[in-house]
Design an enzyme around this catalytic site. Sequence first.
Site, PDB file in Angstrom:
ATOM      1  N   SER A  68       3.457   3.187  -9.697  1.00 16.12           N
ATOM      2  CA  SER A  68       4.698   2.875  -8.995  1.00 16.12           C
ATOM      3  C   SER A  68       4.420   2.790  -7.506  1.00 16.12           C
ATOM      4  O   SER A  68       3.578   3.524  -6.978  1.00 16.12           O
ATOM      5  CB  SER A  68       5.746   3.962  -9.287  1.00 16.12           C
ATOM      6  OG  SER A  68       6.988   3.617  -8.721  1.00 16.12           O
ATOM      7  N   ASP A  69       5.118   1.890  -6.848  1.00 14.29           N
ATOM      8  CA  ASP A  69       5.000   1.774  -5.399  1.00 14.29           C
ATOM      9  C   ASP A  69       6.354   1.361  -4.845  1.00 14.29           C
ATOM     10  O   ASP A  69       7.091   0.617  -5.495  1.00 14.29           O
ATOM     11  CB  ASP A  69       3.941   0.747  -5.006  1.00 14.29           C
ATOM     12  CG  ASP A  69       3.616   0.825  -3.526  1.00 14.29           C
ATOM     13  OD1 ASP A  69       2.899   1.772  -3.138  1.00 14.29           O
ATOM     14  OD2 ASP A  69       4.110  -0.019  -2.759  1.00 14.29           O
ATOM     15  N   GLN A  70       6.668   1.851  -3.664  1.00 15.37           N
ATOM     16  CA  GLN A  70       7.985   1.589  -3.088  1.00 15.37           C
ATOM     17  C   GLN A  70       7.873   1.247  -1.616  1.00 15.37           C
ATOM     18  O   GLN A  70       7.079   1.854  -0.891  1.00 15.37           O
ATOM     19  CB  GLN A  70       8.874   2.819  -3.255  1.00 15.37           C
ATOM     20  CG  GLN A  70      10.291   2.632  -2.723  1.00 15.37           C
ATOM     21  CD  GLN A  70      11.114   3.888  -2.896  1.00 15.37           C
ATOM     22  OE1 GLN A  70      10.863   4.884  -2.247  1.00 15.37           O
ATOM     23  NE2 GLN A  70      12.079   3.839  -3.787  1.00 15.37           N
ATOM     24  N   GLY A 105       8.130  -1.113  -7.253  1.00 14.10           N
ATOM     25  CA  GLY A 105       7.320  -1.740  -8.283  1.00 14.10           C
ATOM     26  C   GLY A 105       6.960  -0.715  -9.337  1.00 14.10           C
ATOM     27  O   GLY A 105       6.683   0.445  -9.018  1.00 14.10           O
TER      28      GLY A 105
END
Length: 198
Positions: A68-70, A105
């Site tokens: 996960s990426d933000q 993501g």
Amino acid sequence: MPQLVLASTSSYRRALLEKLQLPFITDAPETDETPHAGESTEALVQRLASAKAQALAGRYPQHLIIGSDQVCVIDGKITGKPLQYSTAVKQLQQASGQCVTFYTGLTLLNTANNSINCTCETFDVYFRTLSQAEIDGYLLREQPWNCAGSFKSEGLGITLFERLAGRDPNTLIGLPLIALTQMLIEQGVNPLTVKPVE
């Protein structure tokens, strides 16, 4: 059930994943998070979420790896973690009275069969018009130096907002659990039918 691996050392993401009551381990991926020239925000977070999951694939060959990426976008510009007070002040001043969009993501990589599922979830935060005293008071109380956008929505940060809009409030904290649950079910892991963690 394949072992779940959270490709993150974020305490926030770990706490969110614990809500699903599934056994999992965490590991730190090493990835280059530099945006590519001309890359859209959605493409950036999906690429980074995927890169984080794939960075651990060699160590976990029969697993489901969650990446996960933000990023936070204020006034059309990607904004990162403030890391210090002065940057946090600037971020909240920019956000005051504005809509701030979070792009998260999410990737689920099944290393047993090499299948990968990626998505991007957005979440809009509408800020109240904030006085300097409110900004200072908030930052001194909560010290959100490691939070994109300079606030913690799960804490006192909720007082900064006029309203929130999005499919899953967990997205705002960094891990879209509704989308993740759908991905897990597609891989045969249903949080409601798997024996919960004791």
